[in-house]
Design an enzyme around this catalytic site. Structure first.
Site, short mmCIF file in Angstrom:
data_model
loop_
_atom_site.label_atom_id
_atom_site.label_comp_id
_atom_site.label_asym_id
_atom_site.label_seq_id
_atom_site.Cartn_x
_atom_site.Cartn_y
_atom_site.Cartn_z
N CYS A 246 0.81 -1.22 0.00
CA CYS A 246 0.00 0.00 0.00
C CYS A 246 0.84 1.27 0.00
O CYS A 246 0.30 2.37 -0.16
CB CYS A 246 -0.91 0.01 1.22
N CYS B 290 -1.50 -5.08 7.32
CA CYS B 290 -1.10 -3.82 7.97
C CYS B 290 -0.36 -4.10 9.28
O CYS B 290 0.52 -3.34 9.68
CB CYS B 290 -2.31 -2.95 8.26
FE1 FES Z 1 -1.25 0.35 4.36
FE2 FES Z 1 -2.79 -0.62 6.17
S1 FES Z 1 -3.34 -0.09 4.15
S2 FES Z 1 -0.65 -0.37 6.28
#
Ligand code: FES
Length: 137
Positions: A33, A102
């Site tokens: 992400c 995450c």
């Molecule tokens: Fe990036 Fe949670 S979406 S760490």
């Protein structure tokens, strides 16, 4: 979708900030992400005296770093190394499956900070592996 504990640690995260004279600093990124987390550790006589973090990331990343730092303060370096993202997620009463990745960020950031501490002090921490990517420099 999120447990009460996740919401508490997201809305009112503990240990946010920096430690000026940190013994070890670890910075890691989540390739999935693009979020970034930095963990600061103050270590004296092999004990984590203080831990702080800064997260440029999602709510689950903030909640897991808040919980992970709370869980390692007062622990030995070895115990901090053994704290898994699974244990942090359990302490938060779970995360939605899509947000589990995450929680890995907190574990990796703690390990990277321990690695930095070990490197600076020329010591070996049993079982500690070098960070996947060192983005702290
Ligand atoms: Fe990036 Fe949670 S979406 S760490």
């Amino acid at each position: 979708m999120y447990s009460k504990k996740v919401m508490e640690n997201f809305m009112n995260p503990k240990n946010v900030g920096e430690i000026d004279d940190a013994s070890g600093i670890g910075e890691v990124g989540n390739a999935k992400c693009g979020d970034i987390m930095k963990v600061y550790l103050k270590i004296e006589d092999g004990i984590i005296k203080d831990a702080k973090f800064k997260t440029f990331g999602c709510g689950a990343a903030i909640a897991t770093s808040s919980m992970a730092t709370q869980m390692i303060i007062g622990k030995t370096v070895q115990e901090a190394l053994e704290l898994t993202n699974k244990a942090v997620v359990e302490a938060l009463d779970g995360l939605p499956p899509i947000k589990l990745h995450c929680s890995v960020l907190a574990e990796e950031a703690v390990h990277a900070a321990l690695w930095d501490y070990a490197k600076k002090n020329n010591i070996e921490i049993k079982g500690l592996k070098p960070p996947k990517e060192d983005i702290s420099h």
